[in-house]
Design a protein around this motif. Structure first.
Motif, PDB file in Angstrom:
ATOM      1  N   ALA A   8       5.455  -6.711  -2.494  1.00  0.00           N
ATOM      2  CA  ALA A   8       5.052  -5.659  -4.139  1.00  0.00           C
ATOM      3  C   ALA A   8       5.402  -6.211  -5.168  1.00  0.00           C
ATOM      4  CB  ALA A   8       5.285  -4.332  -3.573  1.00  0.00           C
ATOM      5  N   ALA A   9       5.478  -7.531  -5.256  1.00  0.00           N
ATOM      6  CA  ALA A   9       6.028  -8.528  -6.811  1.00  0.00           C
ATOM      7  C   ALA A   9       4.736  -8.329  -7.468  1.00  0.00           C
ATOM      8  CB  ALA A   9       6.456 -10.246  -5.624  1.00  0.00           C
ATOM      9  N   LEU A  10       3.624  -8.095  -7.232  1.00  0.00           N
ATOM     10  CA  LEU A  10       3.105  -7.836  -8.668  1.00  0.00           C
ATOM     11  C   LEU A  10       2.633  -6.551  -8.961  1.00  0.00           C
ATOM     12  CD1 LEU A  10      -0.018 -10.476  -7.172  1.00  0.00           C
ATOM     13  CD2 LEU A  10       1.936 -11.185  -8.944  1.00  0.00           C
ATOM     14  N   LEU A  11       2.384  -5.339  -8.278  1.00  0.00           N
ATOM     15  CA  LEU A  11       2.167  -3.989  -8.040  1.00  0.00           C
ATOM     16  C   LEU A  11       3.590  -3.869  -9.351  1.00  0.00           C
ATOM     17  CD1 LEU A  11       0.930  -1.892  -7.198  1.00  0.00           C
ATOM     18  CD2 LEU A  11       2.101  -1.685  -5.211  1.00  0.00           C
ATOM     19  N   ARG A  12       4.682  -4.717  -9.172  1.00  0.00           N
ATOM     20  CA  ARG A  12       5.405  -3.875  -9.388  1.00  0.00           C
ATOM     21  C   ARG A  12       6.746  -4.590 -10.482  1.00  0.00           C
ATOM     22  NH1 ARG A  12       9.210  -0.148  -7.270  1.00  0.00           N
ATOM     23  NH2 ARG A  12       8.758   0.946  -5.580  1.00  0.00           N
ATOM     24  N   HIS A  13       5.755  -5.758 -11.224  1.00  0.00           N
ATOM     25  CA  HIS A  13       5.822  -6.901 -12.253  1.00  0.00           C
ATOM     26  C   HIS A  13       5.728  -5.961 -13.435  1.00  0.00           C
ATOM     27  CE1 HIS A  13       6.499 -10.250 -14.612  1.00  0.00           C
ATOM     28  NE2 HIS A  13       6.671 -11.066 -13.736  1.00  0.00           N
ATOM     29  N   PRO A  14       6.432  -5.698 -13.815  1.00  0.00           N
ATOM     30  CA  PRO A  14       6.939  -4.712 -15.536  1.00  0.00           C
ATOM     31  C   PRO A  14       5.825  -5.927 -16.598  1.00  0.00           C
ATOM     32  CG  PRO A  14       8.413  -5.316 -14.223  1.00  0.00           C
ATOM     33  CD  PRO A  14       7.812  -5.705 -14.260  1.00  0.00           C
ATOM     34  N   ASP A  15       5.522  -7.330 -16.593  1.00  0.00           N
ATOM     35  CA  ASP A  15       4.147  -7.959 -17.232  1.00  0.00           C
ATOM     36  C   ASP A  15       3.103  -7.589 -17.172  1.00  0.00           C
ATOM     37  OD1 ASP A  15       6.832  -8.405 -19.108  1.00  0.00           O
ATOM     38  OD2 ASP A  15       7.287 -10.259 -18.216  1.00  0.00           O
ATOM     39  N   LEU A  16       3.092  -7.597 -15.327  1.00  0.00           N
ATOM     40  CA  LEU A  16       1.444  -8.064 -15.418  1.00  0.00           C
ATOM     41  C   LEU A  16       0.912  -6.714 -15.478  1.00  0.00           C
ATOM     42  CD1 LEU A  16       2.075 -10.056 -12.200  1.00  0.00           C
ATOM     43  CD2 LEU A  16       1.039 -11.321 -14.114  1.00  0.00           C
ATOM     44  N   LEU A  17       2.223  -5.293 -14.837  1.00  0.00           N
ATOM     45  CA  LEU A  17       1.214  -3.786 -15.658  1.00  0.00           C
ATOM     46  C   LEU A  17       1.696  -3.810 -16.592  1.00  0.00           C
ATOM     47  CD1 LEU A  17       3.182  -2.511 -12.732  1.00  0.00           C
ATOM     48  CD2 LEU A  17       1.070  -2.768 -12.543  1.00  0.00           C
ATOM     49  N   ALA A  18       1.633  -4.215 -17.353  1.00  0.00           N
ATOM     50  CA  ALA A  18       2.444  -3.842 -19.051  1.00  0.00           C
ATOM     51  C   ALA A  18       0.985  -3.302 -19.886  1.00  0.00           C
ATOM     52  CB  ALA A  18       2.904  -4.786 -19.701  1.00  0.00           C
ATOM     53  N   PRO A  19      -0.738  -3.723 -19.976  1.00  0.00           N
ATOM     54  CA  PRO A  19      -1.402  -3.054 -19.920  1.00  0.00           C
ATOM     55  C   PRO A  19      -2.156  -1.666 -19.809  1.00  0.00           C
ATOM     56  CG  PRO A  19      -2.040  -5.475 -19.677  1.00  0.00           C
ATOM     57  CD  PRO A  19      -0.281  -5.418 -18.852  1.00  0.00           C
ATOM     58  N   VAL A  20      -1.375  -1.497 -18.294  1.00  0.00           N
ATOM     59  CA  VAL A  20      -1.428  -0.619 -17.496  1.00  0.00           C
ATOM     60  C   VAL A  20      -1.267   0.461 -18.172  1.00  0.00           C
ATOM     61  CG1 VAL A  20      -2.524   0.189 -15.533  1.00  0.00           C
ATOM     62  CG2 VAL A  20      -3.371  -1.677 -15.650  1.00  0.00           C
ATOM     63  N   THR A  21       0.481   0.358 -18.120  1.00  0.00           N
ATOM     64  CA  THR A  21       1.490   1.033 -18.363  1.00  0.00           C
ATOM     65  C   THR A  21       1.082   1.391 -19.398  1.00  0.00           C
ATOM     66  OG1 THR A  21       3.137  -0.458 -19.401  1.00  0.00           O
ATOM     67  CG2 THR A  21       3.150  -0.223 -16.111  1.00  0.00           C
ATOM     68  N   PHE A  48      10.860   9.685  -1.263  1.00  0.00           N
ATOM     69  CA  PHE A  48       9.827   8.361  -1.727  1.00  0.00           C
ATOM     70  C   PHE A  48      10.269   7.558  -1.651  1.00  0.00           C
ATOM     71  CE2 PHE A  48       7.237  12.566  -3.293  1.00  0.00           C
ATOM     72  CZ  PHE A  48       6.401  11.936  -3.059  1.00  0.00           C
ATOM     73  N   ARG A  49      11.187   7.052  -0.903  1.00  0.00           N
ATOM     74  CA  ARG A  49      12.246   5.766  -0.580  1.00  0.00           C
ATOM     75  C   ARG A  49      11.896   4.812  -1.282  1.00  0.00           C
ATOM     76  NH1 ARG A  49      13.557   1.250   1.135  1.00  0.00           N
ATOM     77  NH2 ARG A  49      12.319   1.293   3.197  1.00  0.00           N
ATOM     78  N   ARG A  50      10.625   4.307  -0.832  1.00  0.00           N
ATOM     79  CA  ARG A  50       9.832   3.233  -1.164  1.00  0.00           C
ATOM     80  C   ARG A  50       9.361   2.501  -2.788  1.00  0.00           C
ATOM     81  NH1 ARG A  50       9.917  -0.249   3.584  1.00  0.00           N
ATOM     82  NH2 ARG A  50       9.163   1.272   5.658  1.00  0.00           N
ATOM     83  N   LEU A  51       9.652   3.780  -2.907  1.00  0.00           N
ATOM     84  CA  LEU A  51       9.088   4.394  -4.888  1.00  0.00           C
ATOM     85  C   LEU A  51      10.267   3.691  -5.052  1.00  0.00           C
ATOM     86  CD1 LEU A  51       7.382   4.235  -7.152  1.00  0.00           C
ATOM     87  CD2 LEU A  51       7.306   6.536  -6.817  1.00  0.00           C
ATOM     88  N   VAL A  52      11.125   4.388  -4.672  1.00  0.00           N
ATOM     89  CA  VAL A  52      12.674   4.646  -5.961  1.00  0.00           C
ATOM     90  C   VAL A  52      13.927   3.717  -5.081  1.00  0.00           C
ATOM     91  CG1 VAL A  52      12.205   7.220  -6.428  1.00  0.00           C
ATOM     92  CG2 VAL A  52      13.824   6.979  -4.651  1.00  0.00           C
ATOM     93  N   GLU A  90       0.594  -1.227   0.203  1.00  0.00           N
ATOM     94  CA  GLU A  90       0.366   0.691  -0.364  1.00  0.00           C
ATOM     95  C   GLU A  90       0.700   1.260  -0.159  1.00  0.00           C
ATOM     96  OE1 GLU A  90      -3.020   2.932   0.595  1.00  0.00           O
ATOM     97  OE2 GLU A  90      -3.065   0.776   0.473  1.00  0.00           O
ATOM     98  N   VAL A  91       1.460   1.576   0.758  1.00  0.00           N
ATOM     99  CA  VAL A  91       2.694   2.764   1.261  1.00  0.00           C
ATOM    100  C   VAL A  91       3.174   3.019  -0.752  1.00  0.00           C
ATOM    101  CG1 VAL A  91       4.904   2.916   1.519  1.00  0.00           C
ATOM    102  CG2 VAL A  91       3.249   2.624   3.152  1.00  0.00           C
ATOM    103  N   GLN A  92       3.798   1.413  -0.661  1.00  0.00           N
ATOM    104  CA  GLN A  92       4.417   1.565  -2.598  1.00  0.00           C
ATOM    105  C   GLN A  92       2.987   2.390  -3.597  1.00  0.00           C
ATOM    106  OE1 GLN A  92       7.735  -1.630  -3.274  1.00  0.00           O
ATOM    107  NE2 GLN A  92       6.200  -2.063  -1.093  1.00  0.00           N
ATOM    108  N   ALA A  93       2.670   1.743  -3.674  1.00  0.00           N
ATOM    109  CA  ALA A  93       1.279   1.976  -4.364  1.00  0.00           C
ATOM    110  C   ALA A  93       0.558   3.494  -4.327  1.00  0.00           C
ATOM    111  CB  ALA A  93       0.185   1.388  -3.868  1.00  0.00           C
ATOM    112  N   ARG A  94       0.729   4.177  -3.015  1.00  0.00           N
ATOM    113  CA  ARG A  94       0.574   5.654  -2.453  1.00  0.00           C
ATOM    114  C   ARG A  94       1.593   6.512  -2.835  1.00  0.00           C
ATOM    115  NH1 ARG A  94      -3.247   8.121   0.891  1.00  0.00           N
ATOM    116  NH2 ARG A  94      -4.421   5.946   0.986  1.00  0.00           N
ATOM    117  N   GLN A  95       2.712   6.414  -2.798  1.00  0.00           N
ATOM    118  CA  GLN A  95       3.997   7.185  -3.537  1.00  0.00           C
ATOM    119  C   GLN A  95       3.894   7.322  -4.506  1.00  0.00           C
ATOM    120  OE1 GLN A  95       8.055   5.715  -1.572  1.00  0.00           O
ATOM    121  NE2 GLN A  95       6.926   6.352   0.462  1.00  0.00           N
ATOM    122  N   ALA A  96       4.260   5.512  -5.415  1.00  0.00           N
ATOM    123  CA  ALA A  96       4.009   6.513  -6.751  1.00  0.00           C
ATOM    124  C   ALA A  96       2.735   6.544  -7.231  1.00  0.00           C
ATOM    125  CB  ALA A  96       3.729   4.484  -7.832  1.00  0.00           C
TER     126      ALA A  96
END
Length: 173
Positions: free
Chosen positions: A143-156, A129-133, A33-39
């Protein structure tokens, strides 16, 4: 007039953590949650850099999560309880896409944080924003799913070009 982005940040962060949840317990969920909120905070501050921009999105509304839900496979046609999901109307698709870009690309996240530090949001109070950067191993695991480039690809892919144009270094004339 609402000049505060907190409802948008909270809703968009919640959408990200619902779509890409932590697989661990309470601590892992909190770290995710913290990583998502920072991003999302960095993305929202880039998208709405002035109090006027924030007030306008507060009046007009950010658009909601319908397309994001469809892309992430989270749209449930059988769920008609609109009160339970009213927060979804405060989700900003562009901010979610930009946050996903930042979560999946550490270099881009660093450039975005630097850009925010130069803007009006970062000028008032220096924010790290340490947890982000610079996520540590616990952050990455949580945050393995939240940071996975392949899983995020459709949203990015939705709005990545806009973010890249915004953050590209100034070209010499």
């Amino acid at each position: 007039m609402l000049a505060d982005l907190s409802p948008l940040i909270a809703a968009t962060s919640q959408w990200l953590t619902c779509a890409y949840p932590s697989g661990g317990g309470a601590l892992a969920s909190a770290l995710c949650e913290v990583q998502a909120r920072q991003a999302v905070t960095v993305a929202a501050w880039l998208r709405y850099p002035t109090p006027v921009d924030a007030a306008l999105v507060g009046m007009a509304g950010p658009g909601g999560s319908a397309r994001l839900d469809w892309i992430a496979g989270a749209d449930d046609a059988t769920d008609h309880d609109t009160d339970a999901h009213a927060w979804r109307t405060w989700v900003d698709e562009v901010v979610a896409s930009w946050a996903a870009c930042l979560l999946s690309d550490p270099e881009l996240a660093g450039r975005a944080v630097a850009a925010v530090a130069e803007g009006s949001h970062g000028a008032a109070t220096p924010v790290t924003f340490r947890r982000l950067v610079a996520p540590d191993e616990n952050d990455r695991r949580a945050a393995a799913l939240l940071r996975h480039p392949d899983l995020l690809a459709p949203v990015t892919a939705l709005h990545q070009d806009q973010l890249m144009n915004l953050l590209q270094p100034a070209q010499p004339v």
